[in-house]
Write an enzyme that holds these catalytic residues in place. Sequence first.
Site, PDB file in Angstrom:
ATOM      1  CG  ASP A   1      -3.200   1.966   1.500  1.00  0.00           C
ATOM      2  OD1 ASP A   1      -3.768   2.666   0.637  1.00  0.00           O
ATOM      3  OD2 ASP A   1      -2.886   2.393   2.633  1.00  0.00           O
TER       4      ASP A   1
ATOM      5  CG  ASP B   1      -0.856   7.958   0.960  1.00  0.00           C
ATOM      6  OD1 ASP B   1       0.161   8.095   0.268  1.00  0.00           O
ATOM      7  OD2 ASP B   1      -1.961   8.471   0.686  1.00  0.00           O
TER       8      ASP B   1
END
Length: 440
Positions: free
Chosen positions: A254, A256
């Site tokens: 992922d 952020d």
Amino acid sequence: MRAVIMAGGKGTRLFELTGDQLPKPMVPVGNKPILEWQIECLRDNGVSEICIVVGHLGEKIKNYFGTGNRIGVELVYYNEEKPLGTAGALAHIKEFLKDDYFLLVYGDVIFDIDIKRMEAFHTQKNSLATLFIHPNSHPYDSDLVIVDQNGQIIDFDSKSNHRTYWYDNIVNAGFYILSNEICKNIPKNNKTDLEKDILFKNLGETSGIYGYISTEYIKDAGTADRIHRVSVDIKNGVVAAKNLSKKQKCIFLDRDGVLNKLDGLLYDIDRLVLEDSAAEALHKINTSEYLAVVITNQPVVARGFCSKNDVNEIHKKLHTLFGENHVYLDDLFFCPHHPDKGYPEENPEYKIDCGCRKPKTGMLLAAAEKHNIDLTKSWFIGDTTVDIKTGKNAGLRTVLVQTGAAGRDGKYDVTAEYTACNVLAAVEYIIGENKKDSDK
Ligand SMILES: [Zn+2]
């Protein structure tokens, strides 16, 4: 397909290893010369007719390989009386280059590539010249390639440019399929530079020159330090493992809260700051058998905070920052969509119930298809239960990190295989598990 190997260089940067007694392509990497690694890879891809362009100390190459019979290939040689640059010899071997296109390889590069895959790309695009391109660990001092959505190369960004802008990490690896068409005007007996005198002349929106992006292993072994690193990669099995004819292992990440600090919805490029351990984590992935691929939802586009192009700029910044830290991402996928309609500032084009928004698996499946990834041998590292749910939906193993949202989003009742304090600890755990798997 036939191949030409340019093995005539002086190799001045390697004199400390060769004492000027060996031509550069004969320098051993592991247990055999660079050139032997190259010829074996070509042979294993069905490329058995090879012309080696020799020059400085060329007799040593001829004496070692002879007709090529021992390795299972047919070798011919062209002896450069004087150095003709990176492409000048091609004007002298026209009889050998009788097909529509051929492979051009430089004698100081170690590669393990599914060449048929690249050839299929070349013919499908009806390309004049196809360059093998990829992210590398030092884009800041590399010549970069600018490609359009179709893979066509529209520009080069020279390493001598003073770059005051963010850039994608896409570098020319020095491995080409060239059409005879693009080589037809090479003068005899003059120095010709492949890039400057041939490829650069064709740039623009109809260049007909394409970039073949691949995650496979190809590295310049032109200095003592690089030879050492390539030897380690060969020994660790990384070089062979990344050949795309084999199923790949991947660590999906992922964005952020994992790679960069979580700071709400990110649409202001100045707010993109790397997580402290992200570069070191990527270094571990880049030097392992795993690919590093980002999978991120970016509803900022659908919600009207910024354009898709703004997100691309943010990703250029991410690639630039990682490059400055000598690491890279193999690929990045983002979903610009969002399903909930009815907000005043929204961008209706992207307000759809798509198949890519996590926890749906669209992006993972697209990545698996593109890079021949075995999802059952791959992992997902995320900071939310949405990430963990996504990984599980696609049959991946998962690690939750305690940076970013640290799993506190609470959207799904899921448990990751492992919880790590940050992305570096997550990667170390995965690579440790991989060692246990391969010991079994
Ligand atoms: Zn989507």
